[in-house]
Design a protein around this motif. Sequence first.
Motif, PDB file in Angstrom:
ATOM      1  N   ASN A 139       0.842  -1.199   0.000  1.00 53.25           N
ATOM      2  CA  ASN A 139       0.000   0.000   0.000  1.00 53.25           C
ATOM      3  C   ASN A 139       0.878   1.250   0.000  1.00 53.25           C
TER       4      ASN A 139
ATOM      5  N   ALA B 208      -0.115   4.133  -0.485  1.00 51.15           N
ATOM      6  CA  ALA B 208      -0.893   5.260   0.035  1.00 51.15           C
ATOM      7  C   ALA B 208      -0.958   5.245   1.557  1.00 51.15           C
ATOM      8  N   HIS B 209      -0.196   4.357   2.181  1.00 51.70           N
ATOM      9  CA  HIS B 209      -0.224   4.290   3.647  1.00 51.70           C
ATOM     10  C   HIS B 209       0.193   5.625   4.270  1.00 51.70           C
TER      11      HIS B 209
ATOM     12  N   MET C  23     -11.191   2.052   0.277  1.00 54.99           N
ATOM     13  CA  MET C  23     -10.101   1.751  -0.650  1.00 54.99           C
ATOM     14  C   MET C  23      -9.998   0.241  -0.887  1.00 54.99           C
ATOM     15  N   GLU C  24     -10.172  -0.537   0.162  1.00 56.81           N
ATOM     16  CA  GLU C  24     -10.079  -1.989   0.020  1.00 56.81           C
ATOM     17  C   GLU C  24     -11.237  -2.533  -0.811  1.00 56.81           C
TER      18      GLU C  24
ATOM     19  N   ILE D  16      -8.481  -2.501  -3.756  1.00 53.98           N
ATOM     20  CA  ILE D  16      -7.549  -3.547  -3.334  1.00 53.98           C
ATOM     21  C   ILE D  16      -8.125  -4.940  -3.542  1.00 53.98           C
TER      22      ILE D  16
ATOM     23  N   THR E 218      -1.111  -3.722  -7.638  1.00 56.56           N
ATOM     24  CA  THR E 218      -1.482  -3.105  -6.358  1.00 56.56           C
ATOM     25  C   THR E 218      -0.582  -1.914  -6.055  1.00 56.56           C
TER      26      THR E 218
ATOM     27  N   THR F 100      -2.096   1.849  -5.769  1.00 56.05           N
ATOM     28  CA  THR F 100      -2.001   2.608  -4.509  1.00 56.05           C
ATOM     29  C   THR F 100      -1.092   3.827  -4.656  1.00 56.05           C
TER      30      THR F 100
ATOM     31  N   SER G 147      -2.169   7.533  -3.841  1.00 53.86           N
ATOM     32  CA  SER G 147      -1.329   8.406  -3.001  1.00 53.86           C
ATOM     33  C   SER G 147      -1.209   9.797  -3.610  1.00 53.86           C
TER      34      SER G 147
ATOM     35  N   SER H  79      -5.322   1.079   8.414  1.00 52.56           N
ATOM     36  CA  SER H  79      -5.467   2.476   7.994  1.00 52.56           C
ATOM     37  C   SER H  79      -5.859   3.365   9.167  1.00 52.56           C
TER      38      SER H  79
END
Length: 652
Positions: free
Chosen positions: A390, A392-393, A436-437, A441, A451, A455, A459, A555
């Motif tokens: 991910n 975008a974490h 998002m998931e 995802i 993936t 992501t 981001s 998240s």
Amino acid sequence: MILRLFAALALSLAMAGPGTSQDADAPIQQLLQEHSEIIQSSSRRTIQPAIDAIRDSGLGEAQLVLEKWAAREMWLDEATGLFVYAEEVNRDTLRIFDFATGEAIGEVPDETYDQIKPNSGIRGLIGSALVKFQLSDPDPENRLAALTALERNGNESHLPVLRDSIADEPDAAIKARKERIERLLTISYGATAEERIEAISAFEGDLGVDARAALNPLVATTRRAATELPENMNIARVLRVGRDLEPEEAYDLLVAADLAPERLTRDAQRQALQANIIEGKVGGVPVSALFDPTVRDTAYAALVDAGLAEAAATEADVDQSIADHVFFETYAERDEAVTTAAQEALNAIELKVGMNQFFDLSLDALSLASIYFLAAIGLAITFGVMGVINMAHGEFIMMGAYTGYVIQQVIPNYTVSILVAIPVAFAVTFAAGVAMERLVIRWLYSRPLETLLATFGISIALQQIAKNVFGTQARPLTSPGWLDGAWIMNDVVSISYIRIAIFVLALIFLAFFLFLMKKTRLGLETRAVTQNPKMAASMGINPDRVNMLTFGLGSGIAGIAGVAIGLYAKVTSELGSDYIVQSFMTVVVGGVGNIWGTLLGATMIGFLQKGIEWLNPSNTLAAQTYMIVFIIIFIQFRPRGIIALKGRAAGD
């Protein structure tokens, strides 16, 4: 004008009445009269005897005189020559008081009195004299102010006064401070070497900056040159030319000590020779022969003898002068026993300072590790447990920080706003993670490259949305007042309260995560899906639901980390990108999918980064580069991290 003179005459007559006369025979007045001339001249060079006489007079009025003198409230009666202190009634009138009794004498026109105006230097001397009275003042605040003044500008005259005040000091803390300052002053102004050495020994291993400030001047050295080593100086060491100092430095010392003439530079010699060419010769030497340095020196010497050039040292003269002299360093302190004791004390202090600096660095590293742990714990769930890369974490961290900022705009109380922001940030980022998931995802499981790209695009989109909503300027996320400042253990070790709070928060989330994974149904299902998703599904567990909740949980924790990080970092749209690399490194180094591995990885990276920054403090980018190189090398030997996890996340 006539009316003004009449008023002045009437005022003078009124003052001549009973109860308004000044006591000219009072001891304090007699003392002032004795030093009247130098008081009026107000010269810093000559005023000290008058100040000392007043200070040491033992008269009760001495403190009042010094205070009024320093405040420029002391006046001289031009007619009688007596001193008074006064306050201005209006532009032309003074209300005067008797120093002996402190009683008001009356009101007079200021034109008949001369104001004593000490300059800043004299006021400083008076302030030093007032310390004697302030050290025994009934008000503790005044005694503390006097001690502060001694710490800044203490001198030899203060030492006996300070010693006299220690025995009768009722406050234990103030007494301890007096004793410390007394030892510090004794180091510099003690009457005997034994007394000074005893005071120096008391500071062995002391971490106070004031102790080092008192000891360092004793071991300060000055480089000198002489024909032979002097016997009346405290020599620190003999310097060898070529090893301890360069020949150029050695000759500069000789010139500074008037032991040798200025060095003759090649340019100066050339210019002098060119300026004195007569019929093809310089100083009797043909120009054609000047290619030889020795011949040039001979020609220049001839010019000096003829008065056509200034005497200067040639290279040969420089070498000879250096060989004929000795070079050494001397202590400013003349007593060898004192400098030896001071050096031993400083060595002990240096050792203890080094140990405390290591402890301080360790606290900084633990603090940084707790920040990385908070930033990475959510990623440890999404990447470590679910195997989802991910990118975008970091933006979930950013969303949490901005959520805290918005809450503070609604709730101005910083303590309440932070307490509210933590669950709200979790809820916001949890919802964003679930969305998002569900939308992206879930369609990309087992396709890591897609993936990563998806992501990464999310981001960039989230960063741009944040810029559109909040702008590019950093937003403040203010910590509560009780988190301001730092816990100062000594003059070397300290840690801010915000860092302590983040460390405690990291421990809370460690306990929460362990409880969640070990004691709850969601944790049991998550561990089952992690180890074998098909077998978990056959046992009635819905892997899609577990993945959704797990991703949302990771998240949400990132959002809480954003609130914590935002308390000391700038809240911008790029906040998350500053921590995404360290978060991935923390998870990979610690061991994918293992909470204890994440903790160890964060600790390792925190200590590594702080250690590299300590070794190379001037280049943060280089420190980051070295750290990444080290991680790459580490992964070559431990590809599964510090604590490897079996199951889907481990690739089994």
